[in-house]
Design an enzyme around this catalytic site. Sequence first.
Site, PDB file in Angstrom:
ATOM      1  N   CYS A 119       0.832  -1.202   0.000  1.00  0.00           N
ATOM      2  CA  CYS A 119       0.000   0.000   0.000  1.00  0.00           C
ATOM      3  C   CYS A 119       0.869   1.256   0.000  1.00  0.00           C
ATOM      4  O   CYS A 119       0.615   2.207  -0.748  1.00  0.00           O
ATOM      5  CB  CYS A 119      -0.925  -0.011   1.219  1.00  0.00           C
ATOM      6  SG  CYS A 119      -2.171   1.296   1.197  1.00  0.00           S
ATOM      7  N   CYS A 120       1.904   1.272   0.841  1.00  0.00           N
ATOM      8  CA  CYS A 120       2.823   2.415   0.879  1.00  0.00           C
ATOM      9  C   CYS A 120       3.501   2.614  -0.468  1.00  0.00           C
ATOM     10  O   CYS A 120       3.694   3.748  -0.918  1.00  0.00           O
ATOM     11  CB  CYS A 120       3.883   2.208   1.955  1.00  0.00           C
ATOM     12  SG  CYS A 120       3.310   2.430   3.662  1.00  0.00           S
ATOM     13  N   CYS A 202      -0.919   8.806   6.750  1.00  0.00           N
ATOM     14  CA  CYS A 202      -2.287   8.451   6.371  1.00  0.00           C
ATOM     15  C   CYS A 202      -3.133   8.226   7.630  1.00  0.00           C
ATOM     16  O   CYS A 202      -2.645   7.691   8.634  1.00  0.00           O
ATOM     17  CB  CYS A 202      -2.287   7.185   5.522  1.00  0.00           C
ATOM     18  SG  CYS A 202      -1.518   7.399   3.899  1.00  0.00           S
ATOM     19  N   CYS A 205      -3.322   4.845   9.454  1.00  0.00           N
ATOM     20  CA  CYS A 205      -2.030   4.295   9.863  1.00  0.00           C
ATOM     21  C   CYS A 205      -1.307   5.158  10.888  1.00  0.00           C
ATOM     22  O   CYS A 205      -0.135   4.916  11.189  1.00  0.00           O
ATOM     23  CB  CYS A 205      -1.123   4.118   8.640  1.00  0.00           C
ATOM     24  SG  CYS A 205      -1.822   3.053   7.366  1.00  0.00           S
ATOM     25  N   CYS A 230       8.220   3.823   5.436  1.00  0.00           N
ATOM     26  CA  CYS A 230       7.300   3.431   4.360  1.00  0.00           C
ATOM     27  C   CYS A 230       8.020   3.157   3.053  1.00  0.00           C
ATOM     28  O   CYS A 230       7.427   2.662   2.113  1.00  0.00           O
ATOM     29  CB  CYS A 230       6.264   4.543   4.132  1.00  0.00           C
ATOM     30  SG  CYS A 230       6.984   6.104   3.613  1.00  0.00           S
TER      31      CYS A 230
END
Length: 237
Positions: A119-120, A202, A205, A230
């Site tokens: 996702c990162c 985010c 997170c 990340c």
Amino acid sequence: MVDQNIVSDLNKQADAANLVGMLEKIAQQFQGKAVFTTSFGIEDQVITDMIFNNNLDIKVVTLDTGRLFEETYKVFNRTVDKYGKMVEVYFPKHEAVQKMVTEKGPLSFYLSLENRKECCNIRKVEPLKRALAGNECWITGLRASQSENRHDLDFFVWDAGFQLVKFNPLLHWSLEDCQKYVKENNVPYNVLHDRGFVSIGCAPCTRAIQPGEDFRAGRWWWENNSKKECGLHTHQE
């Protein structure tokens, strides 16, 4: 293309007492090929103020992951209003986001470290590559005291991953130094900092930290065995 051997000379010339002067030299030396990436955290707001107030030839860009806090968008808006300058926005490629969310759901990053890094990579690393493309110097808001991974940084390092010079002007600043600068210079800042958020990414997170917790404890808080990065700052040399 910039030569990595320039890093040693830049560190010899570094003047921690004159950060604006250092930024001016970078703007002159790299002539339109210096870029500052902001996430609108307090460190980044200090650097943005120095760049915009001095009309430096340094591009200011941000990565919009699509999962930012409302408070982050508000400080973004206040920053543009205050300085009357442009902050260029880079979004993730929508096809990659659609595929990931369709196949794994909207909260896949909670399920495994592999999923979180995926996702990162989609939301942050790939857009950063586009933001840095064609540039020779990347300016960041990293501070040595933010995490164990950042203790041994220099003002200038060679980022082998992105093949450019990375400049960390706030390297030796404390959080208190940043807070003092923001207050004295009336710089817009993210109100989440007043609620215990020291590192803001985010929304799903990031959480506030408790007294005595590590600076990075609020990022990817469900992970215990991660270095809490990340992929933007891997410090490859």
